[in-house]
Design a protein around this motif. Structure first.
Motif, PDB file in Angstrom:
ATOM      1  N   ARG A 134      -3.930 -22.664 112.661  1.00 67.51           N
ATOM      2  CA  ARG A 134      -4.120 -23.653 111.596  1.00 67.51           C
ATOM      3  C   ARG A 134      -5.495 -23.497 110.950  1.00 67.51           C
ATOM      4  N   LEU A 135      -6.528 -23.332 111.779  1.00 62.57           N
ATOM      5  CA  LEU A 135      -7.881 -23.176 111.252  1.00 62.57           C
ATOM      6  C   LEU A 135      -8.050 -21.848 110.525  1.00 62.57           C
ATOM      7  N   ASP A 136      -7.487 -20.785 111.088  1.00 64.65           N
ATOM      8  CA  ASP A 136      -7.571 -19.475 110.425  1.00 64.65           C
ATOM      9  C   ASP A 136      -6.971 -19.538 109.032  1.00 64.65           C
ATOM     10  N   TYR A 137      -5.815 -20.201 108.921  1.00 65.81           N
ATOM     11  CA  TYR A 137      -5.145 -20.303 107.622  1.00 65.81           C
ATOM     12  C   TYR A 137      -5.990 -21.106 106.641  1.00 65.81           C
ATOM     13  N   GLU A 209       1.797 -46.107 105.061  1.00 68.21           N
ATOM     14  CA  GLU A 209       2.748 -46.936 104.329  1.00 68.21           C
ATOM     15  C   GLU A 209       2.336 -47.167 102.886  1.00 68.21           C
ATOM     16  N   SER A 210       1.171 -46.656 102.505  1.00 68.02           N
ATOM     17  CA  SER A 210       0.681 -46.886 101.154  1.00 68.02           C
ATOM     18  C   SER A 210       1.499 -46.108 100.131  1.00 68.02           C
ATOM     19  N   ILE A 211       1.667 -46.701  98.959  1.00 70.13           N
ATOM     20  CA  ILE A 211       2.401 -46.028  97.880  1.00 70.13           C
ATOM     21  C   ILE A 211       1.470 -45.715  96.714  1.00 70.13           C
ATOM     22  N   ASP A 212       0.149 -45.778  96.955  1.00 69.06           N
ATOM     23  CA  ASP A 212      -0.824 -45.555  95.891  1.00 69.06           C
ATOM     24  C   ASP A 212      -1.807 -44.452  96.270  1.00 69.06           C
ATOM     25  N   GLY A 213      -2.314 -43.788  95.224  1.00 69.06           N
ATOM     26  CA  GLY A 213      -3.440 -42.887  95.372  1.00 69.06           C
ATOM     27  C   GLY A 213      -3.221 -41.718  96.302  1.00 69.06           C
ATOM     28  N   ALA A 214      -4.322 -41.305  96.942  1.00 71.42           N
ATOM     29  CA  ALA A 214      -4.288 -40.135  97.798  1.00 71.42           C
ATOM     30  C   ALA A 214      -3.319 -40.302  98.959  1.00 71.42           C
ATOM     31  N   ASN A 215      -3.190 -41.524  99.481  1.00 69.22           N
ATOM     32  CA  ASN A 215      -2.252 -41.759 100.578  1.00 69.22           C
ATOM     33  C   ASN A 215      -0.828 -41.405 100.180  1.00 69.22           C
ATOM     34  N   ALA A 216      -0.424 -41.807  98.985  1.00 68.98           N
ATOM     35  CA  ALA A 216       0.927 -41.509  98.523  1.00 68.98           C
ATOM     36  C   ALA A 216       1.124 -40.013  98.340  1.00 68.98           C
ATOM     37  N   PHE A 217       0.119 -39.335  97.787  1.00 69.03           N
ATOM     38  CA  PHE A 217       0.215 -37.888  97.616  1.00 69.03           C
ATOM     39  C   PHE A 217       0.254 -37.176  98.966  1.00 69.03           C
ATOM     40  N   LEU A 218      -0.530 -37.660  99.927  1.00 65.59           N
ATOM     41  CA  LEU A 218      -0.503 -37.073 101.271  1.00 65.59           C
ATOM     42  C   LEU A 218       0.889 -37.213 101.879  1.00 65.59           C
ATOM     43  N   ASN A 219       1.486 -38.398 101.758  1.00 66.24           N
ATOM     44  CA  ASN A 219       2.837 -38.592 102.283  1.00 66.24           C
ATOM     45  C   ASN A 219       3.816 -37.633 101.627  1.00 66.24           C
ATOM     46  N   HIS A 220       3.737 -37.554 100.315  1.00 63.70           N
ATOM     47  CA  HIS A 220       4.668 -36.704  99.572  1.00 63.70           C
ATOM     48  C   HIS A 220       4.486 -35.235  99.954  1.00 63.70           C
ATOM     49  N   GLY A 221       3.240 -34.779  99.975  1.00 63.46           N
ATOM     50  CA  GLY A 221       2.976 -33.386 100.320  1.00 63.46           C
ATOM     51  C   GLY A 221       3.347 -33.053 101.746  1.00 63.46           C
ATOM     52  N   ASN A 222       3.095 -33.979 102.656  1.00 63.82           N
ATOM     53  CA  ASN A 222       3.442 -33.732 104.057  1.00 63.82           C
ATOM     54  C   ASN A 222       4.943 -33.546 104.223  1.00 63.82           C
ATOM     55  N   TYR A 223       5.733 -34.338 103.489  1.00 59.28           N
ATOM     56  CA  TYR A 223       7.189 -34.176 103.587  1.00 59.28           C
ATOM     57  C   TYR A 223       7.642 -32.825 103.048  1.00 59.28           C
ATOM     58  N   VAL A 258       4.755 -27.418 113.490  1.00 58.91           N
ATOM     59  CA  VAL A 258       4.765 -26.263 112.589  1.00 58.91           C
ATOM     60  C   VAL A 258       4.188 -26.640 111.231  1.00 58.91           C
ATOM     61  N   ALA A 259       4.515 -27.823 110.737  1.00 57.98           N
ATOM     62  CA  ALA A 259       3.982 -28.264 109.443  1.00 57.98           C
ATOM     63  C   ALA A 259       2.460 -28.358 109.466  1.00 57.98           C
ATOM     64  N   ASP A 260       1.892 -28.714 110.613  1.00 50.65           N
ATOM     65  CA  ASP A 260       0.441 -28.842 110.725  1.00 50.65           C
ATOM     66  C   ASP A 260      -0.285 -27.526 110.464  1.00 50.65           C
ATOM     67  N   LEU A 261       0.422 -26.421 110.554  1.00 55.85           N
ATOM     68  CA  LEU A 261      -0.206 -25.113 110.322  1.00 55.85           C
ATOM     69  C   LEU A 261      -0.771 -25.007 108.912  1.00 55.85           C
ATOM     70  N   ILE A 262      -0.181 -25.714 107.941  1.00 55.07           N
ATOM     71  CA  ILE A 262      -0.607 -25.551 106.542  1.00 55.07           C
ATOM     72  C   ILE A 262      -1.056 -26.842 105.867  1.00 55.07           C
ATOM     73  N   LYS A 263      -0.831 -27.991 106.484  1.00 55.03           N
ATOM     74  CA  LYS A 263      -1.094 -29.263 105.806  1.00 55.03           C
ATOM     75  C   LYS A 263      -2.556 -29.410 105.385  1.00 55.03           C
ATOM     76  N   ASP A 264      -3.481 -29.137 106.283  1.00 55.37           N
ATOM     77  CA  ASP A 264      -4.898 -29.330 105.968  1.00 55.37           C
ATOM     78  C   ASP A 264      -5.367 -28.389 104.874  1.00 55.37           C
ATOM     79  N   PHE A 300       3.969 -17.417 106.488  1.00 59.05           N
ATOM     80  CA  PHE A 300       3.002 -17.678 107.557  1.00 59.05           C
ATOM     81  C   PHE A 300       3.640 -18.474 108.690  1.00 59.05           C
ATOM     82  N   MET A 301       4.433 -19.483 108.340  1.00 55.77           N
ATOM     83  CA  MET A 301       5.122 -20.266 109.366  1.00 55.77           C
ATOM     84  C   MET A 301       6.073 -19.392 110.171  1.00 55.77           C
TER      85      MET A 301
END
Length: 315
Positions: A134-137, A209-223, A258-264, A300-301
């Motif tokens: 994860r860090l290497d990536y 649970e937030s639907i605003d701002g960076a939290n909402a984008f993080l949720n969306h991107g993580n999915y 596996v998702a954690d490999l690229i999320k950060d 990569f995954m």
């Protein structure tokens, strides 16, 4: 409308309903899941009590909307597509993912994965290996991404380097999964702080649970990353339940590992950048998809999981 947290209040072992539906359309309407039938030129809506339902089978002549699937998943209702009369089962959801029930997939990877998985020590070594990958990536992406650098995300900045170096050191000091999870959470929190400082300097609190701002984008991107991870595991024939880090409470937790490999590397910084720029959800999604292709995230995954499967007992 019931709160989303109330939809799983009835234990699955106590739920009363199993639905088999034909020649109808399942949809979300006014905060409920309903199915629409047409008879004698008249439309009729019928309610499905999802909080008291275990399984819905969709037979001949059926369709279902994304909004309905979302509510059913929130309530923990299993959904499958079948032929007429409820058989044969054509597709059913594995954990959160509606996946084809084809078993014509390789067996060498699941056999390799199981060769180490039942050994707690080896499983822990694989968990640490995943964190190093994860860090290497992240370092490879942040080092070469000119778009991130234009937003002041530089790999050689002191706060970035100190956070990564501290995490690398702490990985080797961890004695068990609980300590590794704590260390991982500390790194992510540090990266949130770094991203917030580059995009406005404000304090940031992660709220799932937030639907605003960076939290909402993080949720969306993580999915989006969960979709890539689930695809990787399904193609390689590895069940989602054989997690190395997150499996204490979620049976499908290998998807998260596996998702954690690229999320950060790809999701976290762009969630903050897109919030700063006032991007729409579609614009953020397009940015994520572009990065997935640019940095060959799925490749990569696949490479990481395949390599770990075939030599995990040697790590």
């Amino acid at each position: 409308m019931k709160q989303l947290t109330d939809l799983k209040a009835i234990l699955h072992s106590k739920r009363a309903n199993i639905f088999y539906l034909e020649y109808c359309r399942v949809m979300q309407k006014d905060g409920r899941v309903v199915y629409l039938t047409v008879g004698n030129k008249q439309k009729q809506y019928w309610n499905i009590p999802i909080a008291n339902t275990t399984v819905i089978l969709l037979g001949t002549g059926t369709s279902i909307t994304q909004a309905a699937i979302r509510m059913l998943a929130t309530a923990g209702v299993l959904v499958g597509f079948s032929g007429g009369g409820g058989t044969p089962l054509l597709a059913a959801n594995e954990i959160e993912w509606l996946s084809p029930q084809s078993e014509y997939r390789p067996t060498e990877y699941v056999q390799g994965w199981l060769s180490f998985w039942f050994d707690e020590k080896k499983r822990f070594e694989v968990a640490k290996h995943f964190q190093h990958q994860r860090l290497d990536y992240l370092q490879k992406v942040w080092e070469k991404d000119t778009d991130l650098q234009a937003e002041c995300f530089y790999l050689d900045d002191h706060d970035v380097q100190s956070s990564l170096a501290r995490f690398i050191q702490q990985i080797e000091q961890c004695q068990n999964i609980s300590e590794l999870l704590t260390t991982e959470a500390q790194l992510t929190k540090a990266l949130y702080k770094i991203a917030a400082s580059r995009t406005g300097g404000r304090d940031f609190t992660r709220q799932h649970e937030s639907i605003d701002g960076a939290n909402a984008f993080l949720n969306h991107g993580n999915y989006l990353t969960y979709g890539l991870a689930a695809t990787t595991l399904w193609v390689l024939g590895i069940p989602h339940g054989f997690a190395v880090m997150h499996g204490k409470t979620r049976r499908g937790a290998l998807v998260f590992d596996v998702a954690d490999l690229i999320k950060d590397a790809l999701i976290l910084p762009w969630a903050f950048i897109c919030e700063k720029e006032g991007a729409t959800e579609q614009e953020f999604r397009q940015q994520c998809l572009k990065n997935f292709i640019k940095y060959k995230s799925l490749d990569f995954m696949f490479a990481t999981v395949k390599e770990t499967s075939l030599r995990g007992d040697q790590l």
